[in-house]
Design a protein around this motif. Structure first.
Motif, PDB file in Angstrom:
ATOM      1  N   GLY A 120       0.779  -1.229   0.000  1.00 18.76           N
ATOM      2  CA  GLY A 120       0.000   0.000   0.000  1.00 18.76           C
ATOM      3  C   GLY A 120       0.810   1.279   0.000  1.00 18.76           C
ATOM      4  N   ASP A 160      -1.425   1.032  -6.929  1.00 20.58           N
ATOM      5  CA  ASP A 160      -1.392   0.077  -5.822  1.00 20.58           C
ATOM      6  C   ASP A 160      -1.732  -1.333  -6.312  1.00 20.58           C
ATOM      7  OD1 ASP A 160      -1.413  -0.614  -2.884  1.00 20.58           O
ATOM      8  OD2 ASP A 160      -3.489  -1.118  -3.411  1.00 20.58           O
ATOM      9  N   ARG A 164       0.799  -4.499  -6.104  1.00 16.75           N
ATOM     10  CA  ARG A 164       0.490  -5.734  -5.377  1.00 16.75           C
ATOM     11  C   ARG A 164       0.606  -6.960  -6.270  1.00 16.75           C
ATOM     12  NH1 ARG A 164      -2.253  -4.787  -0.440  1.00 16.75           N
ATOM     13  NH2 ARG A 164      -2.738  -2.570  -0.117  1.00 16.75           N
TER      14      ARG A 164
END
Length: 577
Positions: A120, A160, A164
């Protein structure tokens, strides 16, 4: 790219040439730390659970597959890579693999398994604060270029999700369409290896260049997908991030350029696209272009990116992650009309080469006949499309005495300046969109960011633009004349070593050449033996001079690939020392 200069005799500025000595400029990123490389590229994040398991205990291939959801082939490629290395420590007993020292310690260090992996990072408040600050320098959105900016939260969410899914450490990331400022956010994060920001709007590129980062700034390049990808970035990117126009033609053109930028089979393209719940047919048509480009859909996150406005799609778009399949794809020439609105909208019937062709050819023929009276070379009009003129690796060859006719209708602002930088002729006829400025009794000053305003500000010593005597409906005809002498073809100059050197590096007329090469060749041609540089010295001096102006030039770059603000800085200060 050629490196020999053209002649350029009529400048009023003169420069004394001093003996060059190497210097280190403040803009040279010599102290910028090099980000560590992800050990398995973008796939490192997916492989990390399997690697962690194997450093903790012996495991079968099936257990390693289950740990992270990576295919058996991916796990076997990882193990085979370790076996082929020089460090011992990977053993197999029956079907169970074990990782022992010294390889185990090396893997723990290389993969950073003892270091925390914070998630994050792009969702942290300071990222939004940075985006808000950078956005203040952006120009107003342009309707004709489908500028529907993503919200700062939408940009953060997009990055983000990518972060990820993929390990961005050391990756080369190309952002195709820079207005949402993804490129600055990625560069400021500091984990990627390099970032390239491409856009058709020079004002957006100028805003990206104005941002001050503690990390390496993005490489900025002008790119109109209808013209093509800059050569220096072909096969360069591990990841391409793009938010194309939401039309089938727009998606096809952007994916063709994105595919050309990919470095290999492990590279990825992240595409934002959305359609309203009542527009399933349009959604299918646009999504179909992903398959026609021979790209595989790896993942899709619905409603991931939010937008200011964009009510037709509910203010949200999905994020697609695409992978190349190794096939060439159905990449035909990009359509001229890519966008959803404006003169270049996909539903528009206006084509840039349509109506005024006959009148433009008559004007060019008149110019050719007038020039033949003084040169003795009979010529005529020669039509040149803007894609051919700007998209090739060199300027198209002109017939003897020909006057080029260049069609610039639908110019987003960057075509006209680059056409005049690339043309190697004494005169040309330019078919342009109607300019209301010329028809206003009290016109406001033109913006010098691009278009006619930039030409008047930075090329007035080289080209004079005047309206043609003949008129046509729906377009302006401009007669362009060189006022500093037409450039000599590079090959002709190279054949004559005794040719006089121009007073300045002949950048105008050499738009397809690498400016570093043009300046370096100019530095070797001084008649003063004491000041003359060797080719190696000239290349280093030229590179240092470009760095002092904050201009990064890569092998394969041409002058017209650079943003207009960088070209203006170079034209104003073209000489080292």
């Amino acid at each position: 790219m050629g490196s020999s200069p053209d002649t350029d005799h009529c400048h009023t500025r003169h420069y004394a040439i001093r003996r060059w000595r190497p210097v280190m400029h403040e803009t040279t990123p010599a102290t910028t730390p090099v980000p560590p490389q992800a050990p398995a590229g973008l796939a490192s994040r997916a492989l990390r659970p399997a690697v962690e398991l194997l450093t903790q205990r012996p495991a079968t291939v099936g257990e390693l597959v289950s740990a992270g959801g990576v295919s058996r082939r991916g796990i076997e490629a990882l193990l085979n890579g370790w076996r082929a290395g020089d460090t011992p420590g990977l053993d197999v007993d029956a079907e169970t693999w074990s990782l022992n020292d010294p390889l185990r310690s090396e893997v723990i260090g290389t993969w950073g398994l003892e270091q925390p992996q914070p998630a994050g990072r792009f969702l942290e408040p300071e990222v939004r604060t940075r985006l808000e600050g950078w956005a203040r320098s952006l120009p107003r959105p342009r309707r004709e270029l489908d500028h529907r900016p993503a919200t700062h939260d939408g940009v953060a969410a997009r990055l983000d999700l990518i972060d990820r899914q993929l390990d961005l450490r050391g990756a080369n990331v190309l952002v195709l369409g820079a207005r949402d400022l993804d490129a600055l956010a990625l560069a400021a994060d500091g984990r990627v290896g390099a970032v390239a920001a491409l856009d058709v709007d020079d004002a957006v590129l100028a805003a990206v260049g104005a941002a001050r980062l503690s990390t390496a700034s993005p490489t900025r390049r002008w790119c109109d997908v209808r013209v093509g990808l800059p050569t220096s970035l072909t096969g360069w990117a591990d990841l391409v991030v793009t938010d194309p126009p939401y039309t089938p033609a727009g998606m096809a053109a952007f994916l063709a350029v994105a595919s050309a930028a990919l470095a290999g089979p492990q590279s990825k393209i992240a595409v934002s696209y959305g359609f309203g719940e009542t527009r399933a047919t349009l959604g299918w048509q646009v999504q179909r272009e992903m398959l026609r480009a021979d790209l595989a859909l790896c993942a899709m996150w619905p409603g991931a990116v939010t937008y200011d406005g964009a009510e037709a799609i509910g203010g949200r778009a999905d994020l697609y992650l695409l992978a190349p399949t190794g096939r060439d794809g159905n990449h035909t020439e990009a359509a001229h009309n890519l966008y959803t609105q404006g003169p270049a909208a996909a539903r528009s019937a206006t084509e840039p080469d349509a109506q005024p062709a006959d009148i433009a050819n008559k004007v060019a023929n008149d110019l050719a006949r007038a020039d033949s009276a003084t040169t003795g070379a009979a010529g005529s009009a020669q039509a040149i499309g803007v894609r051919r003129l700007l998209g090739g690796e060199q300027a198209p060859k002109l017939q003897v005495g020909a006057v080029p006719v260049v069609y610039l209708r639908g110019d987003p602002g960057g075509w006209l300046p680059r056409v005049l930088l690339a043309l190697q002729s004494q005169a040309a006829v330019l078919v342009c969109d109607v300019d209301s400025h010329d028809r206003s009794p009290d016109p406001a000053p033109r913006s010098d960011v691009d278009g006619r305003g930039w030409v008047e500000a930075h090329l007035r010593a080289h080209w004079r633009l005047t309206p043609a005597d003949r008129a046509t409906d729906g377009a302006d005809l401009l007669v362009a004349r060189r006022i500093d002498g037409a450039p000599t073809p590079p090959a002709a100059l190279a054949d004559d070593a005794s040719a006089d050197r121009p007073q300045l590096p002949p950048l105008v007329g050499r738009g397809h050449a690498n400016p570093r090469n043009v300046i370096a060749e100019w530095l070797t041609r001084t008649p003063d033996p004491e000041a003359r540089l060797t080719r190696r010295q000239a290349r280093v001096a030229s590179s240092d001079h470009l760095a002092s102006l904050g201009i990064e030039v890569r092998p394969g770059d041409s002058l017209i690939d650079l943003p207009l603000d960088a070209i203006a800085a170079l034209l104003a200060d073209p000489v080292p020392g």
